[in-house]
Write an enzyme that holds these catalytic residues in place. Structure first.
Site, PDB file in Angstrom:
ATOM      1  CD  GLU A  12      -6.326  -3.824   7.004  1.00  0.00           C
ATOM      2  OE1 GLU A  12      -6.231  -3.278   5.913  1.00  0.00           O
ATOM      3  OE2 GLU A  12      -7.391  -4.282   7.443  1.00  0.00           O
ATOM      4  CG  ASP A 216      -4.206   0.411  -3.699  1.00  0.00           C
ATOM      5  OD1 ASP A 216      -5.051   0.672  -4.493  1.00  0.00           O
ATOM      6  OD2 ASP A 216      -4.510  -0.134  -2.649  1.00  0.00           O
TER       7      ASP A 216
HETATM    8  N1  SAH Z   1      -4.251  -9.199  -0.998  1.00  0.00           N
HETATM    9  C1  SAH Z   1      -5.006  -9.397   0.193  1.00  0.00           C
HETATM   10  C2  SAH Z   1      -6.474  -9.134  -0.064  1.00  0.00           C
HETATM   11  C3  SAH Z   1      -6.671  -7.731  -0.186  1.00  0.00           C
HETATM   12  S1  SAH Z   1      -8.312  -7.377  -0.493  1.00  0.00           S
HETATM   13  C4  SAH Z   1      -4.854 -10.782   0.671  1.00  0.00           C
HETATM   14  O1  SAH Z   1      -4.307 -11.585  -0.062  1.00  0.00           O
HETATM   15  O2  SAH Z   1      -5.252 -11.056   1.797  1.00  0.00           O
HETATM   16  C5  SAH Z   1      -8.141  -5.684  -0.360  1.00  0.00           C
HETATM   17  C6  SAH Z   1      -8.394  -5.097   0.983  1.00  0.00           C
HETATM   18  O3  SAH Z   1      -7.862  -3.796   1.015  1.00  0.00           O
HETATM   19  C7  SAH Z   1      -9.852  -4.940   1.258  1.00  0.00           C
HETATM   20  O4  SAH Z   1     -10.065  -5.017   2.634  1.00  0.00           O
HETATM   21  C8  SAH Z   1     -10.170  -3.547   0.726  1.00  0.00           C
HETATM   22  O5  SAH Z   1     -11.096  -2.890   1.557  1.00  0.00           O
HETATM   23  C9  SAH Z   1      -8.833  -2.821   0.761  1.00  0.00           C
HETATM   24  N2  SAH Z   1      -8.367  -2.160  -0.473  1.00  0.00           N
HETATM   25  C10 SAH Z   1      -7.129  -1.618  -0.584  1.00  0.00           C
HETATM   26  N3  SAH Z   1      -6.930  -1.125  -1.821  1.00  0.00           N
HETATM   27  C11 SAH Z   1      -8.069  -1.357  -2.520  1.00  0.00           C
HETATM   28  C12 SAH Z   1      -8.456  -1.104  -3.871  1.00  0.00           C
HETATM   29  N4  SAH Z   1      -7.620  -0.529  -4.740  1.00  0.00           N
HETATM   30  N5  SAH Z   1      -9.671  -1.504  -4.266  1.00  0.00           N
HETATM   31  C13 SAH Z   1     -10.514  -2.112  -3.395  1.00  0.00           C
HETATM   32  N6  SAH Z   1     -10.181  -2.393  -2.107  1.00  0.00           N
HETATM   33  C14 SAH Z   1      -8.985  -2.023  -1.658  1.00  0.00           C
END
Ligand code: SAH
Length: 252
Positions: A12, A216
């Site tokens: 990001e 999502d």
């Molecule tokens: N898969 C990523 C980690 C993602 S954590 C990795 O391996 O690095 C998710 C991040 O996206 C967080 O910053 C959160 O704020 C956001 N996010 C996106 N979709 C989300 C959801 N369904 N629930 C909670 N956070 C979500």
């Protein structure tokens, strides 16, 4: 009048970092802060890290050690509001912690000793961000959403719910929403940092605004192609909106 621009994930942040003129790297509290200029303005770029505690620490360091005067967050989130689709953008009006519950001592969601459950974003900064999203996504949005077969991005404005959970189950998402609605709150999106940043900014009286691109629908598909979405959609969206925001921002 240094502006902080926070993102949760490296993907990001990448496009934003390329815009910095004479970037200087400063390490603090296990975080890397990038100080530089963007369109003649002093900015600090940093990754919040994931989750509320991490984001609160990052925000505190920004304010205490880098003397930032406003904070902007760009990131991704799960869409939980009706009509909030993948590829849309939500500009936060306020934040709530969906996993905060000190009942019966305080009413559900209320931040103990703050006398409230939601924290508002700064109205002026948020209005600028909304305008930047509406203007900035026109060209870039069309191009990206077509190539990924998404609908044209809509810009929403409203409440975002934060908590220390990646929500990836339709029944968990539905419960989160109905519980919040029962307490009079209508969340559009769910993520893991914003309410913490809002609370620290509230404590220090630092204006805060946030936008989240919907990656999502907080359902079983939520983890699929997450990083592809971030690099192909959320990252260019953030760049387009922040570039516009910086040119609109007064008090440079
Ligand atoms: N898969 C990523 C980690 C993602 S954590 C990795 O391996 O690095 C998710 C991040 O996206 C967080 O910053 C959160 O704020 C956001 N996010 C996106 N979709 C989300 C959801 N369904 N629930 C909670 N956070 C979500």
């Amino acid at each position: 009048m240094t502006l902080a621009i926070m993102s949760a994930l490296l993907d990001e942040q990448r496009g934003l970092l390329e815009q910095l003129v004479s970037p200087q790297r400063v390490k603090r509290a296990g975080r890397t802060f990038w100080c530089g200029q963007w369109a003649g303005q002093d900015v600090v770029l940093v990754l919040s890290k994931v989750g509320k505690v991490a984001a609160a620490t990052t925000t505190t360091v920004l304010i205490e050690a880098f003397d930032v005067k406003s904070v902007l967050f760009t990131g991704v989130a799960g869409g939980v509001g009706a009509g909030v689709k993948v590829g849309d953008v939500v500009v936060a009006e306020a934040f709530i912690q969906h996993d905060l519950n000190s009942a019966p001592l305080f009413s559900r969601y209320e931040i103990p000793l703050y006398g409230r459950a939601t924290l508002d974003c700064d109205p002026l900064l948020s209005a600028l961000l909304l305008e930047a999203a509406q203007l900035g996504l026109v060209g870039v949005g069309d191009h990206i959403h077509r190539s990924l077969l998404l609908e044209a991005p809509k810009v929403h404005r409203g409440l975002i719910a934060s908590g220390d959970q990646f929500v990836c189950d339709p029944s968990a998402a539905a419960l989160l929403r109905t519980d919040l609605q029962a307490a009079g709150h209508e969340p559009l999106a769910v993520e893991m940092e914003g309410a913490a940043v809002a609370q620290v900014c509230h404590d220090y009286g630092v204006p805060f605004a946030a936008m989240r691109t919907i990656s999502d629908r907080a359902d079983a598909q939520a983890h699929l192609d997450f990083s592809a979405f971030v690099s192909q959609v959320a990252s260019p969206y953030a760049l387009a909106v922040v570039s516009r925001f910086i040119t609109l921002r007064p008090g440079k």
